[in-house]
Design a protein around this motif. Structure first.
Motif, PDB file in Angstrom:
ATOM      1  N   LEU B 225      75.108  48.388  75.652  1.00  8.30           N
ATOM      2  CA  LEU B 225      76.552  48.454  75.401  1.00  8.30           C
ATOM      3  C   LEU B 225      77.283  47.231  75.938  1.00  8.30           C
ATOM      4  O   LEU B 225      78.264  46.766  75.349  1.00  8.30           O
ATOM      5  CB  LEU B 225      77.123  49.744  75.982  1.00  8.30           C
ATOM      6  N   ALA B 226      76.797  46.693  77.051  1.00  8.54           N
ATOM      7  CA  ALA B 226      77.419  45.487  77.595  1.00  8.54           C
ATOM      8  C   ALA B 226      77.279  44.342  76.597  1.00  8.54           C
ATOM      9  O   ALA B 226      78.231  43.574  76.379  1.00  8.54           O
ATOM     10  CB  ALA B 226      76.767  45.112  78.925  1.00  8.54           C
ATOM     11  N   ALA B 227      76.104  44.233  75.973  1.00  8.44           N
ATOM     12  CA  ALA B 227      75.878  43.168  74.995  1.00  8.44           C
ATOM     13  C   ALA B 227      76.782  43.379  73.777  1.00  8.44           C
ATOM     14  O   ALA B 227      77.423  42.444  73.295  1.00  8.44           O
ATOM     15  CB  ALA B 227      74.412  43.142  74.577  1.00  8.44           C
ATOM     16  N   ARG B 228      76.831  44.602  73.292  1.00  6.52           N
ATOM     17  CA  ARG B 228      77.686  44.897  72.140  1.00  6.52           C
ATOM     18  C   ARG B 228      79.138  44.527  72.444  1.00  6.52           C
ATOM     19  O   ARG B 228      79.809  43.844  71.664  1.00  6.52           O
ATOM     20  CB  ARG B 228      77.609  46.393  71.797  1.00  6.52           C
ATOM     21  N   ASP B 229      79.604  44.952  73.608  1.00  2.00           N
ATOM     22  CA  ASP B 229      80.996  44.714  73.956  1.00  2.00           C
ATOM     23  C   ASP B 229      81.298  43.232  74.138  1.00  2.00           C
ATOM     24  O   ASP B 229      82.375  42.765  73.761  1.00  2.00           O
ATOM     25  CB  ASP B 229      81.360  45.497  75.223  1.00  2.00           C
ATOM     26  N   ALA B 252      69.559  42.475  72.113  1.00  2.00           N
ATOM     27  CA  ALA B 252      69.488  42.367  70.658  1.00  2.00           C
ATOM     28  C   ALA B 252      69.926  43.676  69.995  1.00  2.00           C
ATOM     29  O   ALA B 252      70.577  43.671  68.949  1.00  2.00           O
ATOM     30  CB  ALA B 252      68.080  41.983  70.223  1.00  2.00           C
ATOM     31  N   VAL B 253      69.567  44.794  70.618  1.00  2.00           N
ATOM     32  CA  VAL B 253      70.028  46.088  70.103  1.00  2.00           C
ATOM     33  C   VAL B 253      71.559  46.120  70.155  1.00  2.00           C
ATOM     34  O   VAL B 253      72.227  46.569  69.209  1.00  2.00           O
ATOM     35  CB  VAL B 253      69.435  47.257  70.926  1.00  2.00           C
ATOM     36  N   GLY B 254      72.108  45.614  71.254  1.00  2.00           N
ATOM     37  CA  GLY B 254      73.568  45.512  71.366  1.00  2.00           C
ATOM     38  C   GLY B 254      74.146  44.680  70.231  1.00  2.00           C
ATOM     39  O   GLY B 254      75.209  45.005  69.685  1.00  2.00           O
TER      40      GLY B 254
END
Lengths: 333, 333
Positions: B225-229, B252-254
């Motif tokens: 979630l940190a990566a997505r955000d 990468a999933v993010g």
DNA sequence: CATTGTATTGTAAGTACTTACATATATTTT
DNA sequence: AAAATATATGTAAGTACTTACAATACAATG
């Protein structure tokens, strides 16, 4: 560099040094401080083997599991290792790959290493045929055995369990309340906890007057793509289901991928509930509603119980912890 | 039940029993078989402590890592444990939580436990400031130290590394060849392997005459979630990028989740490459192209090298293994 | 057949601690 | 102040192995 060097430099006997080492109260503060100071100056570390020889025991716990790379077990190992270290115990790890032969071999090996207790992590540790677990019951005669999320009755065996049955009961109930009528159930193994989860699901159906349909219950390898493919196959064969419950998030991720592949919308057209609330749960879109089996609490409780055993208290042979339903986006509730 | 009981029943001296125990060649076959038979009849197991006292060593290896629940390290631990057991060694596990204080404490502890070698798993094990690693270099004077996917120069220290730099170089090159011009790079830590990956990415840009843009390189916690955000924030701020490379599949999933959230299509509009080829890689839709750091081979090599060290051979202080680019669906190539 | 050499076995001295029991010292009671 | 008690310390006997060195047996050589 040994206890004699310390005793010589401190001008006391080796017995006194040994007493300081073992925190005996029968040493005057003055002497204790002196010895401690000398040890520090000399950079002395007691030899574990000599210590073990004398004491017959060592501050080490054996941890056995099927596969330390499985996320659930990896967390268990982490929490166990950390918790035990907090009490001054080391952990020695054995992965059995789930073969009965290895389980027996490694349990014997840990015993010969004189560990102070053995923790069996994961419900798959227990064989379905009860007599296949006799080697555990026997070992327990001589060394405390703790089961994390597994159940086996026996003297000197303590189990810490998650109330999986109530958890899936509740979760399936909410699914039904939200309108689902054909809930597919996917499980990975017929272990104690695996069966508990399945029974909870069946309880909920029964409680709501719904039939338990055999054609909605399937075993599946713990693998994302295997789960997806199984659902795809069932779908193609014409089976209808409006929800999927699984014994592990891995399978639930597979269910999400199945929904994507068939363009079914989640949760309107298909609800999904995983188990373990692992890091997989937030990987999917939408994110998984999952049951948290509270592995951290399970491990902490196991260690608490073990310390009671070590202190000679009468430890509960069975402790049960409630699971937590974590609501995310794959369910309507 | 000890060596005396065996010697008495077999009618030989304890020295002979001990020789049989240690596989000495100076025992006649007749005597050896006799002693072995008696041991078996008596169910005798040698006492590890007495053995350790005499030998000064025990068949045990210490494994240190930051966090055994991290999937990458969990696999490392699994392969190490299994591999070592194949050579008759036990593993004792220490998780440091990545604190320097713990690292020092546990390394000292393992040494006092007289383990035969210490394996440091994971590049995060090495501190960025070189002198903060002095405690390792010092320990290596007395006990072999093996690094899995980490690098530290020193006597009696052997490193097994994955050629991360070439891997990201190659992968970024393919991204560029497939038309990407603004490749965002996300990394979790400035560890040795973390920097290697980043450099490979920069190598590829340089090799293709593209500028290395600071505004395309970001550090991010190892969290979906940190990566997505982070990507969402960058997107909102107006930054353009047509590909994302990460130092770990988690990130990468993010990135996939970011693409879903912003309705960017993968791989047409956005390419994504993960690292480690972990089980996360098949969780997403589309599934992740990822670089396999070949942790199993890394662990196997480490153990091979260690056995060379034990046998007094001159072991390579540094072994490098090539990574594998696993093509799935988040890239056009 | 005596001598040398080799294979096998035994004796005894480590290895570094713990702890029961004995002894010495300090404190309290009478 | 003597006796009784409590506290502190030391002695010595475990704990179960390994291994250098000594001793023996047995075969080969001159």
């Amino acid at each position: 560099m040994n206890i004699y060097d310390v005793s010589k430099k401190a001008g006391v006997s080796i017995a006194t040094v040994s007493r300081v080492l073992n925190g005996s109260p029968n040493v005057s503060d003055r002497t204790r401080n002196l010895v401690l100071k000398v040890m520090d100056e000399l950079g002395y570390t007691p030899n574990v083997f000599a210590r073990g020889l004398g004491l017959g025991t060592i501050q080490t716990i054996g941890i056995m599991c099927s596969d330390s790379s499985d996320p659930y077990l990896a967390h268990a190992i982490y929490y166990l290792e950390q918790g035990l270290r907090g009490y001054g115990y080391d952990s020695i790890l054995c992965c059995t790959g789930n073969s009965l032969e290895n389980k027996q071999k490694y349990l014997e090996l840990l015993r010969s290493k004189k560990v102070d207790a053995i923790i069996l992590a994961g419900s798959k540790f227990i064989e379905p045929k009860l007599r296949d677990n006799d080697y555990i019951t026997e070992a327990a005669q001589e060394i405390p055995i703790m089961l994390v999320n597994g159940f086996l009755e026996g003297n000197n065996i303590c189990c810490t369990l998650c109330d999986d049955r109530s958890a899936t009961h509740e979760a399936a109930g909410k699914l039904i309340a939200s309108g689902c009528r054909s809930i597919l159930y996917l499980y990975t193994s017929r272990s104690y906890s695996g069966m508990g989860k399945l029974h909870g699901y069946q309880d909920a159906l029964g409680g709501c007057g719904l039939p338990v349909r055999k054609d909605l219950i399937y075993q599946c390898p713990k693998d994302v793509l295997a789960a997806r493919d199984l659902l795809l196959k069932l779908h193609t064969s014409g089976l209808f289901f409006d929800a999927v419950m699984t014994s592990d998030d891995t399978l639930a991720v597979g269910a999400v991928k199945y929904a994507h592949a068939t363009r079914r919308s989640i949760p309107d057209d298909l609800s999904i509930i995983g188990y373990n609330n692992s890091s997989y749960a937030v990987c999917t879109d939408p994110e998984l509603t999952s049951i948290d089996s509270r592995i951290e609490a399970l491990c902490a409780t196991t260690i608490n119980t073990l310390m009671i055993v070590f202190n000679g208290g009468n430890a509960p042979s069975r402790t049960t912890i409630a699971a937590d339903l974590i609501k995310r986006a794959t369910t309507k509730f």
